[in-house]
Design a protein around this motif. Structure first.
Motif, PDB file in Angstrom:
ATOM      1  N   MET A   1       0.827  -1.205   0.000  1.00 56.70           N
ATOM      2  CA  MET A   1       0.000   0.000   0.000  1.00 56.70           C
ATOM      3  C   MET A   1       0.866   1.261   0.000  1.00 56.70           C
ATOM      4  SD  MET A   1      -3.077   1.145  -0.069  1.00 56.70           S
ATOM      5  CE  MET A   1      -4.108   2.527   0.377  1.00 56.70           C
ATOM      6  N   LYS A   2       1.947   1.220   0.795  1.00 57.12           N
ATOM      7  CA  LYS A   2       2.812   2.390   0.870  1.00 57.12           C
ATOM      8  C   LYS A   2       3.443   2.708  -0.481  1.00 57.12           C
ATOM      9  CE  LYS A   2       4.087   1.866   5.749  1.00 57.12           C
ATOM     10  NZ  LYS A   2       5.209   1.647   6.688  1.00 57.12           N
ATOM     11  N   SER A   3       3.848   1.661  -1.202  1.00 58.45           N
ATOM     12  CA  SER A   3       4.493   1.897  -2.495  1.00 58.45           C
ATOM     13  C   SER A   3       3.527   2.541  -3.481  1.00 58.45           C
ATOM     14  CB  SER A   3       5.035   0.581  -3.059  1.00 58.45           C
ATOM     15  OG  SER A   3       3.985  -0.359  -3.226  1.00 58.45           O
ATOM     16  N   PHE A   4       2.252   2.103  -3.462  1.00 60.78           N
ATOM     17  CA  PHE A   4       1.255   2.701  -4.351  1.00 60.78           C
ATOM     18  C   PHE A   4       0.997   4.157  -3.974  1.00 60.78           C
ATOM     19  CE2 PHE A   4      -0.008  -1.814  -4.942  1.00 60.78           C
ATOM     20  CZ  PHE A   4       0.136  -1.869  -6.315  1.00 60.78           C
ATOM     21  N   LEU A   5       0.899   4.422  -2.677  1.00 62.23           N
ATOM     22  CA  LEU A   5       0.670   5.795  -2.237  1.00 62.23           C
ATOM     23  C   LEU A   5       1.876   6.683  -2.542  1.00 62.23           C
ATOM     24  CD1 LEU A   5      -1.124   5.238   1.176  1.00 62.23           C
ATOM     25  CD2 LEU A   5      -2.104   6.223  -0.889  1.00 62.23           C
ATOM     26  N   ARG A   6       3.067   6.107  -2.433  1.00 62.23           N
ATOM     27  CA  ARG A   6       4.274   6.870  -2.758  1.00 62.23           C
ATOM     28  C   ARG A   6       4.283   7.236  -4.244  1.00 62.23           C
ATOM     29  NH1 ARG A   6       7.507   3.339  -1.293  1.00 62.23           N
ATOM     30  NH2 ARG A   6       7.547   3.885   0.920  1.00 62.23           N
ATOM     31  N   LEU A   7       3.922   6.256  -5.096  1.00 63.30           N
ATOM     32  CA  LEU A   7       3.836   6.526  -6.535  1.00 63.30           C
ATOM     33  C   LEU A   7       2.764   7.567  -6.820  1.00 63.30           C
ATOM     34  CD1 LEU A   7       4.489   5.889  -9.509  1.00 63.30           C
ATOM     35  CD2 LEU A   7       2.838   4.002  -9.371  1.00 63.30           C
ATOM     36  N   ARG A   8       1.629   7.431  -6.160  1.00 64.76           N
ATOM     37  CA  ARG A   8       0.537   8.380  -6.356  1.00 64.76           C
ATOM     38  C   ARG A   8       0.965   9.793  -5.971  1.00 64.76           C
ATOM     39  NH1 ARG A   8      -3.491  10.360  -2.865  1.00 64.76           N
ATOM     40  NH2 ARG A   8      -5.450  10.905  -3.921  1.00 64.76           N
ATOM     41  N   SER A   9       1.620   9.912  -4.825  1.00 66.58           N
ATOM     42  CA  SER A   9       2.071  11.227  -4.371  1.00 66.58           C
ATOM     43  C   SER A   9       3.072  11.837  -5.339  1.00 66.58           C
ATOM     44  CB  SER A   9       2.696  11.107  -2.979  1.00 66.58           C
ATOM     45  OG  SER A   9       1.752  10.668  -2.035  1.00 66.58           O
ATOM     46  N   SER A  10       3.953  11.004  -5.875  1.00 63.23           N
ATOM     47  CA  SER A  10       4.956  11.504  -6.820  1.00 63.23           C
ATOM     48  C   SER A  10       4.302  12.001  -8.104  1.00 63.23           C
ATOM     49  CB  SER A  10       5.969  10.402  -7.136  1.00 63.23           C
ATOM     50  OG  SER A  10       6.645   9.979  -5.974  1.00 63.23           O
ATOM     51  N   LEU A  11       3.360  11.208  -8.625  1.00 61.18           N
ATOM     52  CA  LEU A  11       2.693  11.593  -9.872  1.00 61.18           C
ATOM     53  C   LEU A  11       1.875  12.869  -9.695  1.00 61.18           C
ATOM     54  CD1 LEU A  11       1.508   8.099 -11.187  1.00 61.18           C
ATOM     55  CD2 LEU A  11       3.411   9.483 -12.025  1.00 61.18           C
ATOM     56  N   ILE A  12       1.158  12.951  -8.587  1.00 66.03           N
ATOM     57  CA  ILE A  12       0.346  14.143  -8.354  1.00 66.03           C
ATOM     58  C   ILE A  12       1.230  15.361  -8.124  1.00 66.03           C
ATOM     59  CG2 ILE A  12      -1.271  15.219  -6.740  1.00 66.03           C
ATOM     60  CD1 ILE A  12      -2.671  12.587  -6.488  1.00 66.03           C
ATOM     61  N   SER A  13       2.355  15.154  -7.461  1.00 67.43           N
ATOM     62  CA  SER A  13       3.288  16.263  -7.258  1.00 67.43           C
ATOM     63  C   SER A  13       3.818  16.772  -8.592  1.00 67.43           C
ATOM     64  CB  SER A  13       4.445  15.810  -6.366  1.00 67.43           C
ATOM     65  OG  SER A  13       5.385  16.845  -6.206  1.00 67.43           O
ATOM     66  N   ILE A  14       4.154  15.843  -9.488  1.00 68.91           N
ATOM     67  CA  ILE A  14       4.627  16.239 -10.820  1.00 68.91           C
ATOM     68  C   ILE A  14       3.535  16.998 -11.568  1.00 68.91           C
ATOM     69  CG2 ILE A  14       5.348  15.362 -13.078  1.00 68.91           C
ATOM     70  CD1 ILE A  14       6.714  13.054 -11.612  1.00 68.91           C
ATOM     71  N   TYR A  15       2.301  16.492 -11.464  1.00 69.72           N
ATOM     72  CA  TYR A  15       1.196  17.155 -12.161  1.00 69.72           C
ATOM     73  C   TYR A  15       0.960  18.561 -11.617  1.00 69.72           C
ATOM     74  CZ  TYR A  15      -3.528  18.342 -13.586  1.00 69.72           C
ATOM     75  OH  TYR A  15      -4.622  18.999 -14.074  1.00 69.72           O
ATOM     76  N   LYS A  16       0.949  18.691 -10.292  1.00 67.36           N
ATOM     77  CA  LYS A  16       0.679  20.006  -9.702  1.00 67.36           C
ATOM     78  C   LYS A  16       1.771  21.011 -10.041  1.00 67.36           C
ATOM     79  CE  LYS A  16      -2.353  18.874  -5.848  1.00 67.36           C
ATOM     80  NZ  LYS A  16      -2.577  18.977  -4.386  1.00 67.36           N
ATOM     81  N   ASN A  17       3.006  20.538 -10.124  1.00 62.34           N
ATOM     82  CA  ASN A  17       4.111  21.445 -10.451  1.00 62.34           C
ATOM     83  C   ASN A  17       4.086  21.887 -11.910  1.00 62.34           C
ATOM     84  OD1 ASN A  17       5.125  21.330  -7.837  1.00 62.34           O
ATOM     85  ND2 ASN A  17       6.443  19.573  -8.281  1.00 62.34           N
ATOM     86  N   ASN A  18       3.423  21.094 -12.757  1.00 65.61           N
ATOM     87  CA  ASN A  18       3.382  21.409 -14.191  1.00 65.61           C
ATOM     88  C   ASN A  18       1.945  21.420 -14.707  1.00 65.61           C
ATOM     89  OD1 ASN A  18       6.494  21.036 -14.868  1.00 65.61           O
ATOM     90  ND2 ASN A  18       5.880  19.276 -13.634  1.00 65.61           N
ATOM     91  N   GLU A  19       1.011  21.780 -13.846  1.00 69.56           N
ATOM     92  CA  GLU A  19      -0.409  21.663 -14.185  1.00 69.56           C
ATOM     93  C   GLU A  19      -0.788  22.472 -15.415  1.00 69.56           C
ATOM     94  OE1 GLU A  19      -4.790  22.229 -12.033  1.00 69.56           O
ATOM     95  OE2 GLU A  19      -2.927  22.641 -10.938  1.00 69.56           O
ATOM     96  N   ILE A  20      -0.358  23.711 -15.476  1.00 69.75           N
ATOM     97  CA  ILE A  20      -0.739  24.575 -16.598  1.00 69.75           C
ATOM     98  C   ILE A  20      -0.193  24.029 -17.913  1.00 69.75           C
ATOM     99  CG2 ILE A  20      -0.504  26.879 -17.584  1.00 69.75           C
ATOM    100  CD1 ILE A  20      -0.439  28.003 -14.774  1.00 69.75           C
ATOM    101  N   ILE A  21       1.079  23.644 -17.899  1.00 70.46           N
ATOM    102  CA  ILE A  21       1.709  23.129 -19.124  1.00 70.46           C
ATOM    103  C   ILE A  21       1.043  21.833 -19.574  1.00 70.46           C
ATOM    104  CG2 ILE A  21       3.848  22.228 -20.107  1.00 70.46           C
ATOM    105  CD1 ILE A  21       5.376  24.125 -18.294  1.00 70.46           C
ATOM    106  N   LEU A  22       0.791  20.924 -18.640  1.00 63.29           N
ATOM    107  CA  LEU A  22       0.197  19.638 -18.991  1.00 63.29           C
ATOM    108  C   LEU A  22      -1.227  19.808 -19.517  1.00 63.29           C
ATOM    109  CD1 LEU A  22       1.484  17.404 -16.045  1.00 63.29           C
ATOM    110  CD2 LEU A  22       2.262  17.402 -18.422  1.00 63.29           C
TER     111      LEU A  22
END
Length: 326
Positions: A1-22
């Motif tokens: 579960m932790k690994s999935f949440l870690r992946l989720r947090s990483s992906l969402i962090s990437i999206y939020k940092n580049n939300e406008i561009i994406l």
């Protein structure tokens, strides 16, 4: 579960940092592919490199224009090409476009992206993704977008024949009303009066409705149950349609594609939110005018420093810098 949440947090962090561009990139890609598809049918800008350049140029306008405006632009390009074969065909298509805009697009502008995705994916099994995932983020009005997209796709599909029909009608028929009758009869015969078209649209809209209704239902794991029930409805619907009216599809491919799309839907649901249903609480209170009955479900979050899971309700006592809030 932790690994999935870690992946989720990483992906969402990437999206939020580049939300406008994406978001801008996604709009451009959808618009560009739609323009290429439309051009391959009606040829508004030639073929080859010229087609790509024109599509890129028009697609770049989607970076500043809303999706519903891009949809109107594409309908305008089709009408412009149709006008070369005669004013009657362009007038009929203009009337259809005006009806779609007045009755739907102007009321549900955000759902224009569903119309464009339906036009793109309807000839493929990718359309199952649209009806399984879009209800997770859009309202009940998305049902109309599925139908409008189906109408526009089939009109595009028969555009070469329509142009030829309009040209021949202009030579043989004396009255404007007779030409309009020929064009409308052909369009209606390939859409509203086509049993397979109606069956396909009905199934897709029912799947959308099932997912939407379960998604807004106050039950645990509503998103996952909604996607699952939508996938089952899709499989049963097209299986019955294949038996009853011989819809043109391959059942094994349809089932396999639906399962894959459902898995994508589960992933999207997981990325959307993760809730700790075991810690759900019901809060009841009232004031002078109302009685409130609220179900509170904590979010499950991951602390990157401690590598532990925390319910959202416990986050208020923690430092902001060690919590990734979603």
């Amino acid at each position: 579960m932790k690994s999935f949440l870690r992946l989720r947090s990483s992906l969402i962090s990437i999206y939020k940092n580049n939300e406008i561009i994406l978001n801008m990139l996604a709009k451009f890609v959808i618009s560009f592919i739609c323009l290429l598809s439309v051009n391959s049918i009606v040829n508004f800008s030639g073929h080859g490199i010229q087609s790509i350049i024109v599509s890129v140029f028009i697609g770049l306008t989607s970076l500043i224009l809303p999706m519903y405006v891009m949809l109107i632009v594409m309908m305008g390009l089709v009408i412009l090409v149709a006008s070369l074969s005669g004013l009657i065909l362009s007038a009929v298509l203009s009337g259809i476009a005006a009806m779609i805009y007045i009755l739907y697009i102007r009321l549900f502008k955000k759902e224009a992206v569903i119309i464009m995705l339906t036009i793109l994916l309807l000839p493929t099994t990718g359309i199952y993704l649209v009806v399984l995932i879009s209800p997770l983020f859009f309202g009940i009005g998305g049902i109309g977008a599925i139908f409008c997209g189906g109408i526009l796709y089939h009109i595009l599909k028969i555009m070469p024949t329509l142009i030829n029909t309009a040209f021949n009608s202009g030579l043989k028929l004396d009255t404007i009303f007779a030409q309009i009758d020929v064009i409308l009869t052909y369009i209606l015969g390939r859409t509203i009066y086509d049993q397979r078209f109606l069956a396909t649209m009905a199934i897709l809209m029912v799947v959308f409705l099932v997912v939407y209704l379960i998604r807004i239902w106050t039950i645990d794991y509503a998103l996952y149950i909604a996607v699952f029930c939508g996938a089952v409805t899709n499989i049963l619907g097209f299986s019955v349609a294949q038996i009853m009216i011989d819809v043109d599809l391959n059942l094994p491919i349809m089932v396999g594609s639906t399962v894959i799309c459902a898995l994508v839907g589960f992933f999207v649901s997981f990325m959307s939110r993760v809730l700790d249903y075991n810690r759900a609480q019901v809060v009841q209170f009232e004031d002078d005018e109302n009685y409130y009955f609220v179900k509170v479900i904590p979010k499950i979050e991951l602390s990157p420093k401690r590598d532990n899971l925390y319910p959202y309700s416990a986050m208020e006592t923690m430092d902001d810098d060690i919590i990734i809030e979603i």
